[in-house]
Scaffold this motif. Structure first.
Motif, PDB file in Angstrom:
ATOM      1  N   LEU A   1       0.835  -1.185   0.000  1.00 46.86           N
ATOM      2  CA  LEU A   1       0.000   0.000   0.000  1.00 46.86           C
ATOM      3  C   LEU A   1       0.877   1.245   0.000  1.00 46.86           C
ATOM      4  N   PRO A   2       0.441   2.278  -0.700  1.00 43.99           N
ATOM      5  CA  PRO A   2       1.229   3.513  -0.690  1.00 43.99           C
ATOM      6  C   PRO A   2       1.170   4.172   0.684  1.00 43.99           C
ATOM      7  N   ASP A   3       2.219   4.931   0.977  1.00 42.28           N
ATOM      8  CA  ASP A   3       2.236   5.657   2.247  1.00 42.28           C
ATOM      9  C   ASP A   3       1.100   6.669   2.272  1.00 42.28           C
ATOM     10  N   ALA A   4       0.443   6.762   3.388  1.00 40.16           N
ATOM     11  CA  ALA A   4      -0.659   7.715   3.540  1.00 40.16           C
ATOM     12  C   ALA A   4      -0.133   9.020   4.113  1.00 40.16           C
ATOM     13  N   ASP A   5      -0.806  10.107   3.763  1.00 43.82           N
ATOM     14  CA  ASP A   5      -0.461  11.399   4.346  1.00 43.82           C
ATOM     15  C   ASP A   5      -0.874  11.393   5.816  1.00 43.82           C
ATOM     16  N   LYS A   6      -0.090  12.063   6.628  1.00 45.49           N
ATOM     17  CA  LYS A   6      -0.443  12.170   8.038  1.00 45.49           C
ATOM     18  C   LYS A   6      -1.693  13.033   8.168  1.00 45.49           C
ATOM     19  N   PRO A   7      -2.620  12.649   9.047  1.00 48.60           N
ATOM     20  CA  PRO A   7      -3.805  13.484   9.227  1.00 48.60           C
ATOM     21  C   PRO A   7      -3.437  14.822   9.866  1.00 48.60           C
TER      22      PRO A   7
END
Length: 56
Positions: free
Chosen positions: A4-10
């Motif tokens: 899975l691609p890295d998610a942006d931090k909320p």
């Protein structure tokens, strides 16, 4: 395995009085709609509604 691609931090949000009021109103609206749909009491909803009432 799935990559899975890295998610942006909320982004952190400040809980202002207006935001808490809007959240509480939305919670009560959703609880009322859920209660009309089913008559069975969900213990989680009871817990959430009582803790929300303590914070207002």
């Amino acid at each position: 395995m799935v990559e899975l691609p890295d998610a942006d931090k909320p982004k952190a949000l400040v809980w202002t009085d207006e935001r808490v009021t809007a959240w509480t109103q939305d919670l009560h609206r959703r609880l009322a709609a859920n209660q009309q749909a089913t008559r069975r009491v969900n213990p989680i909803n009871v817990y959430i509604s009582t803790t929300a009432a303590l914070t207002t």
